[in-house]
Design an enzyme around this catalytic site. Structure first.
Site, short mmCIF file in Angstrom:
data_model
loop_
_atom_site.label_atom_id
_atom_site.label_comp_id
_atom_site.label_asym_id
_atom_site.label_seq_id
_atom_site.Cartn_x
_atom_site.Cartn_y
_atom_site.Cartn_z
N CYS A 1 -5.14 -3.51 3.09
CA CYS A 1 -4.85 -3.43 4.51
C CYS A 1 -6.06 -3.68 5.42
CB CYS A 1 -4.19 -2.08 4.81
SG CYS A 1 -3.23 -2.06 6.35
N LYS B 1 -9.37 2.03 -1.60
CA LYS B 1 -9.56 1.46 -0.25
C LYS B 1 -10.89 1.90 0.35
CE LYS B 1 -7.02 0.88 4.11
NZ LYS B 1 -5.76 1.23 4.82
N GLU C 1 0.84 -1.19 0.00
CA GLU C 1 0.00 0.00 0.00
C GLU C 1 0.89 1.25 0.00
OE1 GLU C 1 -3.36 1.82 3.14
OE2 GLU C 1 -2.09 0.13 3.70
#
Length: 292
Positions: free
Chosen positions: A151, A118, A48
């Protein structure tokens, strides 16, 4: 033309915040990917925010580090993927008008294939980024159907489930897993994010390639523990340690994920789902059990 088997490489690196580090972040990422391609990798997954590092001081600094999807960072990765005839998933800070997104890009030999923004933002990410608005796309490629998450998304079981319900053969997980209050690792050297990754792979019968970073970026310290989980949940090969810059490899036939859900003559994870009950019980839609 399809490619089988696929050699997956997850890169564990340590990009840094600061405009003075941008060129080195890109150079180091490309060098790691070159090494992976030299080892025969067809699919390379990087962490990321590989373009920028993680620990912004404020929104203005996050803006300064961000680029549009047609900016020089993605252009450099498109050139690499074309030259090496590989597929790459890499995280970057995306600028879209006045909005910022924590984004992963899927790039192939023909250029940019698609992006994922995300959805679930962690801690101060909420101060810089807009939550993702693209849903959970799955992209068809010659090496298999590829989905992405980033994540904190792995803590939400809906994400890998939705991706696999849409046919993902592999989920590429780009991460900045940070140190949290201990205990951080078990006796096997695995962190909780590893077990969440393994559980998601097991309960969805899907490959998951999880790339995390290492090092310290301002006040944040990162866990490493990059891994590749098989459709049965168990790691394929080593789980990376908490400190070293390294690359983890596994060779698989991604298409086997399509037949993996059949465990025995009577059970199939996806067919056994009670979708007739889930919506109202989970609150996704309002049913009689949960009146206004």
């Amino acid at each position: 033309m399809t490619v089988s088997p696929v050699t997956i490489a997850v890169v564990q690196s340590d990009p840094k915040v600061g405009l003075e580090h941008r060129e080195q972040n890109l150079t180091a990422g490309l060098a790691a990917a070159e090494a992976a391609a030299a080892e025969g990798a067809n699919l390379i997954v990087l962490p990321e925010l590989s373009s920028s590092g993680y620990s912004f001081d404020n929104r203005a600094e996050a803006f300064a580090h961000a680029e549009p999807v047609d900016g020089p960072f993605i252009d450099a990765w498109c050139e690499f993927a074309a030259r090496r005839a590989v597929y790459v998933v890499v995280g970057f800070a995306e600028l879209d008008g006045v909005r910022l997104f924590d984004t992963a890009a899927l790039i192939g030999p023909g250029g940019l294939i698609g992006t994922y923004r995300k959805t679930h933002l962690w801690n101060q990410e909420k101060l810089w980024f807009t939550p993702g608005d693209l849903g959970f796309p799955v992209y068809d490629t010659p090496i298999g159907r590829i989905g992405m998450l980033i994540c904190w998304d792995i803590w939400f079981p809906e994400v890998p489930r939705i991706l696999t319900q849409q046919g993902a053969d592999i989920i590429c997980s780009s991460n900045n897993w940070v140190w949290t209050p201990p205990p951080l690792f078990d006796e096997a050297g695995r962190c909780m994010a590893d077990y969440l990754t393994m559980t998601a792979a097991h309960t969805n019968n899907v490959f998951i390639a999880a790339s995390n970073r290492v090092g310290v970026d301002r006040e944040a310290r990162f866990l490493g523990c990059s891994m590749i989980a098989g459709t049965n949940g168990w790691p394929l090969g080593a789980v990376a340690g908490p400190e070293e810059r390294t690359i983890v490899y596994a060779s698989v036939d991604l298409a086997t994920a399509r037949s993996a859900p059949i465990w025995n003559d009577l059970n199939d994870l996806h067919r056994d789902r009670r979708t007739d009950l889930y919506d109202s019980m989970l609150g996704y839609t309002r049913g009689e059990r949960f009146p206004r």
